[in-house]
Structure formats: structure tokens, C-alpha cells
Design a protein around this motif. Structure first.
Motif, PDB file in Angstrom:
ATOM      1  N   THR A  78       0.819  -1.225   0.000  1.00  0.00           N
ATOM      2  CA  THR A  78       0.000   0.000   0.000  1.00  0.00           C
ATOM      3  C   THR A  78       0.849   1.270   0.000  1.00  0.00           C
ATOM      4  OG1 THR A  78      -0.068  -0.114   2.412  1.00  0.00           O
ATOM      5  CG2 THR A  78      -1.911  -1.111   1.232  1.00  0.00           C
ATOM      6  N   THR A  79       2.156   1.145   0.310  1.00  0.00           N
ATOM      7  CA  THR A  79       2.988   2.342   0.477  1.00  0.00           C
ATOM      8  C   THR A  79       4.145   2.345  -0.518  1.00  0.00           C
ATOM      9  OG1 THR A  79       2.586   1.991   2.823  1.00  0.00           O
ATOM     10  CG2 THR A  79       4.177   3.702   2.248  1.00  0.00           C
ATOM     11  N   PRO A  80       4.318   3.459  -1.283  1.00  0.00           N
ATOM     12  CA  PRO A  80       5.485   3.543  -2.170  1.00  0.00           C
ATOM     13  C   PRO A  80       6.760   3.653  -1.324  1.00  0.00           C
ATOM     14  CG  PRO A  80       3.867   5.267  -2.653  1.00  0.00           C
ATOM     15  CD  PRO A  80       3.474   4.655  -1.358  1.00  0.00           C
ATOM     16  N   LEU A  81       7.866   3.175  -1.884  1.00  0.00           N
ATOM     17  CA  LEU A  81       9.082   3.098  -1.077  1.00  0.00           C
ATOM     18  C   LEU A  81      10.298   3.220  -1.993  1.00  0.00           C
ATOM     19  CD1 LEU A  81       9.905   2.065   1.924  1.00  0.00           C
ATOM     20  CD2 LEU A  81      10.230  -0.127   0.796  1.00  0.00           C
ATOM     21  N   GLU A  82      11.307   3.952  -1.523  1.00  0.00           N
ATOM     22  CA  GLU A  82      12.564   4.026  -2.271  1.00  0.00           C
ATOM     23  C   GLU A  82      13.606   3.312  -1.425  1.00  0.00           C
ATOM     24  OE1 GLU A  82      14.945   7.758  -3.733  1.00  0.00           O
ATOM     25  OE2 GLU A  82      12.920   7.743  -4.595  1.00  0.00           O
ATOM     26  N   ASP A  83      14.423   2.445  -2.015  1.00  0.00           N
ATOM     27  CA  ASP A  83      15.329   1.647  -1.192  1.00  0.00           C
ATOM     28  C   ASP A  83      16.566   1.266  -2.006  1.00  0.00           C
ATOM     29  OD1 ASP A  83      16.122   0.375   1.109  1.00  0.00           O
ATOM     30  OD2 ASP A  83      14.281  -0.805   1.342  1.00  0.00           O
ATOM     31  N   SER A  84      17.556   0.726  -1.312  1.00  0.00           N
ATOM     32  CA  SER A  84      18.788   0.336  -1.988  1.00  0.00           C
ATOM     33  C   SER A  84      19.254  -0.991  -1.392  1.00  0.00           C
ATOM     34  CB  SER A  84      19.835   1.425  -1.749  1.00  0.00           C
ATOM     35  OG  SER A  84      21.061   1.003  -2.283  1.00  0.00           O
ATOM     36  N   TYR A  85      19.874  -1.828  -2.217  1.00  0.00           N
ATOM     37  CA  TYR A  85      20.358  -3.113  -1.700  1.00  0.00           C
ATOM     38  C   TYR A  85      21.659  -3.467  -2.417  1.00  0.00           C
ATOM     39  CZ  TYR A  85      20.394  -7.914   0.015  1.00  0.00           C
ATOM     40  OH  TYR A  85      20.749  -9.087   0.646  1.00  0.00           O
ATOM     41  N   THR A  86      22.630  -3.915  -1.627  1.00  0.00           N
ATOM     42  CA  THR A  86      23.915  -4.319  -2.218  1.00  0.00           C
ATOM     43  C   THR A  86      24.186  -5.776  -1.861  1.00  0.00           C
ATOM     44  OG1 THR A  86      24.728  -2.078  -1.848  1.00  0.00           O
ATOM     45  CG2 THR A  86      26.370  -3.765  -2.363  1.00  0.00           C
ATOM     46  N   HIS A  87      24.501  -6.547  -2.886  1.00  0.00           N
ATOM     47  CA  HIS A  87      24.896  -7.938  -2.621  1.00  0.00           C
ATOM     48  C   HIS A  87      26.387  -8.054  -2.929  1.00  0.00           C
ATOM     49  CE1 HIS A  87      25.171 -12.268  -2.744  1.00  0.00           C
ATOM     50  NE2 HIS A  87      25.615 -12.213  -4.005  1.00  0.00           N
ATOM     51  N   LYS A  88      27.186  -8.390  -1.904  1.00  0.00           N
ATOM     52  CA  LYS A  88      28.597  -8.614  -2.228  1.00  0.00           C
ATOM     53  C   LYS A  88      29.131  -9.797  -1.437  1.00  0.00           C
ATOM     54  CE  LYS A  88      30.612  -4.967   0.660  1.00  0.00           C
ATOM     55  NZ  LYS A  88      30.693  -3.545   0.560  1.00  0.00           N
ATOM     56  N   LYS A  89      29.964 -10.549  -2.106  1.00  0.00           N
ATOM     57  CA  LYS A  89      30.499 -11.744  -1.469  1.00  0.00           C
ATOM     58  C   LYS A  89      31.942 -11.871  -1.942  1.00  0.00           C
ATOM     59  CE  LYS A  89      29.504 -16.669  -1.385  1.00  0.00           C
ATOM     60  NZ  LYS A  89      28.931 -17.678  -2.236  1.00  0.00           N
ATOM     61  N   GLN A  90      32.869 -11.849  -0.998  1.00  0.00           N
ATOM     62  CA  GLN A  90      34.274 -11.960  -1.358  1.00  0.00           C
ATOM     63  C   GLN A  90      34.844 -13.159  -0.617  1.00  0.00           C
ATOM     64  OE1 GLN A  90      33.650  -8.771  -2.442  1.00  0.00           O
ATOM     65  NE2 GLN A  90      34.885  -9.217  -4.250  1.00  0.00           N
ATOM     66  N   SER A  91      35.255 -14.188  -1.338  1.00  0.00           N
ATOM     67  CA  SER A  91      35.839 -15.317  -0.599  1.00  0.00           C
ATOM     68  C   SER A  91      36.727 -16.097  -1.549  1.00  0.00           C
ATOM     69  CB  SER A  91      34.743 -16.225  -0.037  1.00  0.00           C
ATOM     70  OG  SER A  91      33.938 -16.697  -1.081  1.00  0.00           O
ATOM     71  N   GLY A  92      37.924 -15.619  -1.717  1.00  0.00           N
ATOM     72  CA  GLY A  92      38.870 -16.338  -2.579  1.00  0.00           C
ATOM     73  C   GLY A  92      38.325 -16.490  -3.984  1.00  0.00           C
ATOM     74  N   GLY A  93      39.117 -16.332  -4.980  1.00  0.00           N
ATOM     75  CA  GLY A  93      38.643 -16.439  -6.363  1.00  0.00           C
ATOM     76  C   GLY A  93      37.756 -15.248  -6.684  1.00  0.00           C
ATOM     77  N   SER A  94      36.932 -15.397  -7.767  1.00  0.00           N
ATOM     78  CA  SER A  94      36.099 -14.249  -8.152  1.00  0.00           C
ATOM     79  C   SER A  94      34.946 -14.097  -7.165  1.00  0.00           C
ATOM     80  CB  SER A  94      35.567 -14.448  -9.570  1.00  0.00           C
ATOM     81  OG  SER A  94      34.722 -15.563  -9.583  1.00  0.00           O
ATOM     82  N   GLY A  95      34.621 -12.849  -6.844  1.00  0.00           N
ATOM     83  CA  GLY A  95      33.545 -12.575  -5.885  1.00  0.00           C
ATOM     84  C   GLY A  95      32.237 -12.322  -6.610  1.00  0.00           C
ATOM     85  N   GLN A  96      31.277 -11.806  -5.864  1.00  0.00           N
ATOM     86  CA  GLN A  96      29.977 -11.440  -6.450  1.00  0.00           C
ATOM     87  C   GLN A  96      29.658 -10.031  -5.992  1.00  0.00           C
ATOM     88  OE1 GLN A  96      27.057 -14.282  -5.217  1.00  0.00           O
ATOM     89  NE2 GLN A  96      27.721 -15.838  -6.664  1.00  0.00           N
ATOM     90  N   PHE A  97      29.212  -9.189  -6.936  1.00  0.00           N
ATOM     91  CA  PHE A  97      28.840  -7.835  -6.532  1.00  0.00           C
ATOM     92  C   PHE A  97      27.681  -7.345  -7.389  1.00  0.00           C
ATOM     93  CE2 PHE A  97      28.884  -3.231  -6.754  1.00  0.00           C
ATOM     94  CZ  PHE A  97      28.994  -2.875  -5.420  1.00  0.00           C
ATOM     95  N   GLY A  98      26.674  -6.767  -6.732  1.00  0.00           N
ATOM     96  CA  GLY A  98      25.549  -6.155  -7.442  1.00  0.00           C
ATOM     97  C   GLY A  98      24.877  -5.163  -6.520  1.00  0.00           C
ATOM     98  N   LYS A  99      24.772  -3.901  -6.974  1.00  0.00           N
ATOM     99  CA  LYS A  99      24.087  -2.889  -6.140  1.00  0.00           C
ATOM    100  C   LYS A  99      22.915  -2.341  -6.946  1.00  0.00           C
ATOM    101  CE  LYS A  99      24.875   1.509  -3.684  1.00  0.00           C
ATOM    102  NZ  LYS A  99      23.968   2.429  -4.319  1.00  0.00           N
ATOM    103  N   ILE A 100      21.724  -2.312  -6.305  1.00  0.00           N
ATOM    104  CA  ILE A 100      20.564  -1.748  -7.016  1.00  0.00           C
ATOM    105  C   ILE A 100      19.865  -0.705  -6.148  1.00  0.00           C
ATOM    106  CG2 ILE A 100      20.102  -3.697  -8.568  1.00  0.00           C
ATOM    107  CD1 ILE A 100      18.060  -4.748  -6.630  1.00  0.00           C
ATOM    108  N   ASP A 101      19.510   0.420  -6.789  1.00  0.00           N
ATOM    109  CA  ASP A 101      18.669   1.442  -6.152  1.00  0.00           C
ATOM    110  C   ASP A 101      17.326   1.373  -6.871  1.00  0.00           C
ATOM    111  OD1 ASP A 101      20.881   2.115  -4.726  1.00  0.00           O
ATOM    112  OD2 ASP A 101      21.461   3.800  -6.003  1.00  0.00           O
TER     113      ASP A 101
END
Length: 694
Positions: free
Chosen positions: A484-507
Motif C-alpha cells: 500500500t505504500t510507495p518506497l525508495e530503497d537500496s540493496y547491495t549484494h557482495k560476497k568476497q571469498s577467494g577467487g572471483s567474488g559477487q557484486f551487485g548494487k541496485i537502487d
């Protein structure tokens, strides 16, 4: 080759109890297809051959039969009237060229008649109207004609007038030929004599005849000019005009009679021949591409074109699976190989049969315009296109409504588990509105359908036809969740553990969507902060979470997500990282966006005798109903209301008690609406309790 101009593919459809099946029985008797008429109330009609149909006196599945009249071939489909089975009407209309709409002489235009009429309009099916049961108390032909005009917004063309009404109804006057037919009381359709038009009807006959001809000649400018100069057109010309206007649905030739007493059915058969289109006169079906978009090509009805057919019904019986098809073009021979354009697989046609309800006649060949059944097709489902493998095509597919009610079932013993699996597989293939799922947490089987009666019959078929012993749970409502309520938000997914990591940030912004829009995703990212190739992964992440809302785990509806910014890493960002970010964003933001439980609201149409109106309205109000309209008729009052489905369980019992057994109702899904706080809390608590118990 048979002459397609002699074919009529017609359906008979109407409200529950208007007399469709009885009318079909009379047509079969008159055309010599059956020798003894079976009555619905005795549970012996030809087309109602399921045990459940005979017992309840209602039609559940559409039945197909073929008969001949005046050297014309009729393929007739008798459809159900009950709202829970409208899918049967809808899919039959898709493959018919014409229809007979049956209305009750005393009940008039009833709730379900409107739904069926709307389906027929959508499918652009030409129709004639038969006002039945004119021998009943309270029957009034002209009142029903008036209702067709005002309630359905249609233009009825009165073709006959009744001689006498109610118990004095003895015959009809055919306005075009000014012939009066009078039947005796033997109940035999052939026992009629031609009499002079009763003196008190002469003026009415002339008035309605003039109106009839005036309306008909509007279809032809030259005839209209001649008619205005005082020259009456020939009978051939008038009939040609009526035929043209019926085909374009400018008007609907309207007849009356009593199917049960066998009065007036011959005129209906003549009207089908005279005014309803043959397969070549109907606007050809559109061909579509894989996405369902029209390609601009048409399925021309001709035996010389490549083979094209639509599977419109699957039925399982003692000889195996039957696939009913309507052939639009080309010829099909026994032993041919045909392509199912939906699955991309080919199948060989072993046996083809012409159906007469549940009996069959073997065929070796069939052609454009035919409605037949193929025995033993493996992977074909309702709405699939069958075609010549060298000329692949797709006919316009069918769209079915979502189920609104579910029950859980579990087999009582080991033997029933296997039986149930096989039976349900067959039943799902037969009925696209019957959906079966397994609750992964509990292992229970959930049956979903269009209403209580729909599921009731399915359980009955499982028990009796397939011998499956079942424990049946309480009906469950298909609740949904929204925000029922509009919302503005941000989320970052990051994972670093040897080798290639994972990163994604969305607003992103999340807001409530328009009712009925489902899930919508847009992106307004500029400047490449989130590369375009990751947009589909972000959308997929959000969409995959819509199946389970934050309140009680019901699917989420009507949410808009806008991606407006974000960030990425040249090495660590990937589609998977952004998909995970979107899932995390959903979990983070939904509980903050004012989640709300919404419930299915049904469009309820109740008919009640006048002296019980107060009780019925009071009861609907107690069920949280919103009364929309009430309208007094001769034999009672129609009340239209919007009522939450959760309040409608067992309603038929209450209505019968309140109205001494005389009330009727129908309901269909209308829309979703917010649950009141107290209902919402109760549903959420019960859902959690059920999950904990498991």
C-alpha cells in the motif's frame, strides 16, 4: 467431397434450467437420431451421460452429437449452464459457427445467460434465440424479448408469436408466412395442424410482421427503397436479408415454444438451416505466431487448404483419451501424421470417430467444417493447434480464468495413492480450469477450481469413476498479498571469498500497481551504472519472489518495481549476483511497504421470491456483501452484490432454507479487494498455525 454449405456447427447454451438439454433431446428425436426421448428430470437424457449429470439434473461437460435435418448436417454441442463450468461454454463457442441461446419463458434473462451471451459476443458467434417453457406459470414471451433488448443490449427479431400463454399455450404463428401451427396434447412433435390465425391476433401478427420486414430490408439498400415505395420483397429476398443480419449479429431471430411439450422445435431447426452460417461464411480464424500475435494470415475454411484444426476438449472414457477437434481447413485421413504446433511433436492418427454423446461411429476421413474426435492422442491439450507438418501454423489459442478456490485431499490408503495420480493426470488434461499442485511442506495434494460445485464434482469423479478413497480438507480461499505504500530503497549484494567474488548494487522504487496488473518492472537507469545486460536478471529476481508474500506466504499481486540506479564491479558483477541482489531487495523492502492481504470478491447474482427479499439482503450484508442492484421481475427479485468468496461457502444451503427451496444463485470471480483488519489477522494466524502444525 461433402458440400460445406449444408453444414451447421451449432451450440446450445443458456442459464441453468432454461431447458438446453431438453431442447437438444427434442432436436435429436425430430431428426431421427434417437427413438425414445430421455428426460433430464428422470436422469436419462442422451447428452448428460455422466453419472454426476444424471443425478444432479445438470450438464457438466459439453457433449457433441451429429444429426441431419432437411438434408443439412448439424454438429451440435450441448453446453453446461452452471457458472462453475463456463469454461466448457467458452471453449465450445470458440469452435462453433452459430448458436441457439435458450431462455426460460418465466425466468427470462438469468445471471448465467448474461455471461454466456458475453462469451458468444466475444467469440462473434451468430445466434438465434429460443424462448422456452412458454407453458409454464408466469411465462411471457414479449417480456423476455424486452429483457433481451434491455439486459443483454441485443436486438431480438421476433419471428413468431405464441397462441395462448401458460397452460393455454397451444401453438405459434409464423410471421413471415402468416401460418398458424397448433399442436395437440399428445406431446408428439409431428401432431400439429395448420389453422387460421386466431381473430384476436390478426392485428398483432400484421404489426410484428411489418416490423420484421422493415428490420430485415435494412440489410439491402435496393430492397429498402422498393419497400418504402410500397413493394413487398419476395420471401427469398427477405430470408436472404435475415440471414445476412444474423451473420453480422445486427439482430437475432427470436422464436418461442415448449421443448418439453414438443411445441415449436421444428421452426428452430428450419431457422438453423435458413439463418445460421455454414463454416465457409464465418470470419476465418486468425493464425498467430509463437507469441500469440496475429500474423495477418487466416485459416480459410476449405478442403483444398493445408490441414488445420483446433483441439477444444479432451475427454477420457473407457476406450482411452478422446481429443475433440474442429477441422478448419484441409482433409484428415486415418493413418495421417499431424503436427502439434504447441509441442513441436508429430503424432499419427490411429482412429477417428464421430461422436453421438458417448457413442461413436468410426471414420476413415474427415474434412474442413467437421467436428470429430481422435482416439489415443498422447500430448495434446485443450487449445493446441494440429496441422500439416509441411505447413506449420498456430490458431488463436484459448485463455482460461484463474481458479479462486482450493481444497486439500489425501488418499486414505496406499492403493489409492497410485490410482489418484493416474486419475488426476487425466482430469487435468480434460479441464484447463482444474489445477492440481502439491504443497511441498506438507506433501498434501491441493485441488484448485472455479467454485464449490466444480471441486465437489471433481472429488465425486475421483471417488466414483476412479475408485479413489479420499480425505477431503476444508475449502481454502485463494488469498493474495499486495502493498500500500510507495518506497525508495537500496540493496547491495557482495560476497568476497577467494577467487572471483559477487557484486551487485541496485537502487529501486517499489510502489502499488493498478489492480489486475500483476508484477511490472521498469528501468530508468542512465549513465550505465547498471549495464543493460543485467536488467533481465534483476527483473527475474524480483519476479521469482512474487510467489510468496511477507505476511502469510500468499502470492503477491499488483506491484511495480522501478530500477533507477545502482553500481557494478567490472570483474565481480554477474547476472547471478544481480538476481540475488533483487531477491534480497524484495525480502528487505516488502515488509516496509505496507503489505496487505487481499481477498477474491465474487459477483453474486441471487434470484429470490419477493417475500424473502429482506432475509436474503440481510444475509448478504452479514456476509460482508455490497448490494449493487435489485430488480423486480414477475416471479421474483434479482439481487446483484459483490461478496467475498470466504463468506460464500455453503451459501446454497442457506439460500434454500431462507427461500423455502425456491432461491437460485450464481457467482463468478470479479476482482481482488483489501481484507478488513480482523479478517486479515485471522487468516494470517490460521496460515501460520497450519504451517507450524506441519
Amino acid at each position: 467431397m461433402t458440400d460445406l454449405s449444408k453444414y451447421r456447427n451449432i451450440g446450445i447454451f443458456a442459464h441453468v434450467d432454461a431447458g438446453k438439454t431438453t431442447t437438444t433431446e427434442r432436436i435429436l428425436k425430430l431428426t431421427g437420431k434417437i427413438h425414445k426421448t430421455g428426460e433430464v428430470h428422470d436422469g436419462e437424457s442422451t447428452t448428460d451421460f455422466m453419472e454426476q449429470e444424471a443425478e444432479r439434473g445438470i450438464t457438466i461437460q459439453s457433449a457433441a452429437t451429429t444429426c441431419f435435418w432437411d438434408d443439412h448436417r448439424f454438429n451440435i454441442i450441448d453446453t453446461p449452464g452452471h457458472v462453475d463450468f463456463t469454461v466448457e461454454v467458452y471453449r465450445s463457442l470458440k469452435v462453433l459457427d452459430g448458436g441457439v441461446g435458450v431462455f426460460c419463458g418465466s425466468g427470462g434473462v438469468e445471471p448465467q445467460s448474461e455471461t454466456n451471451w458475453r462469451y458468444a459476443n466475444d467469440s462473434e458467434v451468430a445466434r438465434i434465440i429460443f424462448v422456452n417453457k412458454l407453458d409454464r406459470m408466469g411465462a411471457d414471451f414479449l417480456r423476455v424479448v424486452d429483457q433481451v433488448e434491455n439486459v443483454l443490449g441485443a436486438n431480438p427479431l421476433v419471428m413468431v408469436l405464441p397462441i395462448g400463454i401458460e397452460e393455454n399455450f397451444t401453438g405459434l404463428v409464423d410471421l413471415l408466412t402468416r401460418t398458424a401451427y397448433q399442436w395437440d396434447d399428445s406431446g408428439q412433435p409431428e401432431n400439429y395442424k395448420i389453422i387460421d390465425i386466431p381473430a384476436d391476433m390478426v392485428d398483432d401478427v400484421e404489426m410484428y410482421r411489418e416490423k420484421l420486414i422493415e428490420t430485415a430490408v435494412e440489410q439491402d439498400d435496393d430492397l429498402m427503397m422498393a419497400y418504402m415505395d410500397g413493394e413487398e420483397p419476395s420471401m427469398e429476398d427477405i430470408k436472404a436479408c435475415i440471414r445476412k443480419g444474423t451473420r453480422t449479429m445486427d439482430f437475432f431471430p427470436t422464436y418461442c415454444g415448449s421443448a418439453f411439450k414438443n411445441k415449436g422445435v421444428q421452426l428452430i431447426l428450419d431457422a438453423v438451416v435458413d439463418y445460421l452460417p455454414n463454416p465457409t461464411e464465418v470470419e476465418p480464424q486468425d493464425l498467430t505466431d509463437e507469441e500469440g500475435e496475429a500474423t495477418g494470415e487466416k485459416a480459410i475454411v476449405s478442403a483444398d487448404e493445408p490441414f488445420r484444426a483446433l483441439a477444444f476438449k479432451i475427454m477420457d472414457d473407457r476406450f482411452g483419451a478422446l481429443t475433440f477437434i474442429r477441422i478448419y481447413s484441409g482433409v484428415l485421413n486415418k493413418g495421417d501424421t499431424i503436427l502439434n504446433s504447441f509441442t513441436g511433436k508429430t503424432e499419427r492418427v490411429g482412429r477417428m470417430v464421430e461422436m453421438h454423446a458417448d457413442e461413436r461411429t468410426e471414420l476413415t476421413t474427415a474434412q474442413a467444417g467437421d467436428i470429430i474426435a481422435i482416439v489415443g492422442m498422447k500430448k495434446v491439450q485443450t487449445g493446441h493447434t494440429l496441422c500439416d507438418p509441411k505447413h506449420e501454423c498456430t490458431l488463436e489459442a484459448m485463455v482460461f480464468p484463474e481458479p479462486v478456490i482450493s481444497i486439500s485431499v489425501s488418499p486414505k490408503d496406499k492403493a489409492s495413492v497410485e490410482k489418484m495420480g493416474i486419475a488426476i493426470g487425466k482430469m487435468v488434461a480434460e479441464d484447463p480450469t482444474f489445477i492440481v499442485e502439491t504443497d511441498e511442506e506438507t506433501g498434501e495434494t491441493i485441488l484448485k477450481g472455479m467454485g464449490e460445485l466444480h471441486l465437489d464434482i471433481k472429488v465425486d469423479i475421483l471417488k466414483r469413476t476412479y475408485g479413489v478413497e479420499l480425505e477431503v480438507g476444508q475449502p481454502q480461499v485463494a488469498y493474495r498479498e499486495t502493498i500500500t505504500t510507495p518506497l525508495e530503497d537500496s540493496y547491495t549484494h557482495k560476497k568476497q571469498s577467494g577467487g572471483s567474488g559477487q557484486f551487485g548494487k541496485i537502487d529501486y522504487r517499489i510502489k502499488p500497481g493498478e489492480p489486475g496488473t500483476g508484477f511490472q518492472f521498469t528501468s530508468t537507469v542512465v549513465g550505465g551504472n547498471v549495464p543493460k545486460e543485467f536488467f533481465p536478471a534483476i527483473e527475474k529476481g524480483f519476479a521469482s519472489m512474487m510467489d510468496e508474500g511477507p505476511l502469510a506466504g500468499f502470492p503477491v499481486l499488483d506491484v511495480e518495481v522501478e530500477l533507477y540506479d545502482g553500481g557494478f564491479h567490472a570483474v565481480d558483477s554477474s547476472a547471478v549476483a544481480f538476481e540475488i541482489a533483487a531477491k534480497g531487495a524484495f525480502r528487505q523492502s516488502m515488509p516496509k511497504a505496507g503489505p496487505q492481504l487481499i481477498e477474491p470478491i465474487m459477483k453474486v447474482d441471487v434470484f429470490t421470491p419477493e417475500d424473502h427479499v429482506g432475509d436474503v439482503i440481510g444475509d448478504l450484508n452479514r456476509r460482508r456483501g455490497m448490494i449493487k442492484d435489485q430488480e423486480a421481475g414477475v416471479s421474483g427479485v434479482r439481487i446483484k452484490a459483490d461478496v467475498p468468496l470466504s463468506e460464500m461457502f455453503g451459501y446454497i444451503g442457506s439460500l434454500r432454507t431462507m427461500t423455502s427451496g425456491r432461491g437460485q444463485f450464481s457467482m463468478e470471480f470479479s476482482h481482488y479487494n483489501a481484507c478488513p483488519q480482523n479478517v486479515s489477522e485471522k487468516v494470517i494466524a490460521e496460515t501460520k498455525e497450519r504451517k507450524d502444525a506441519k
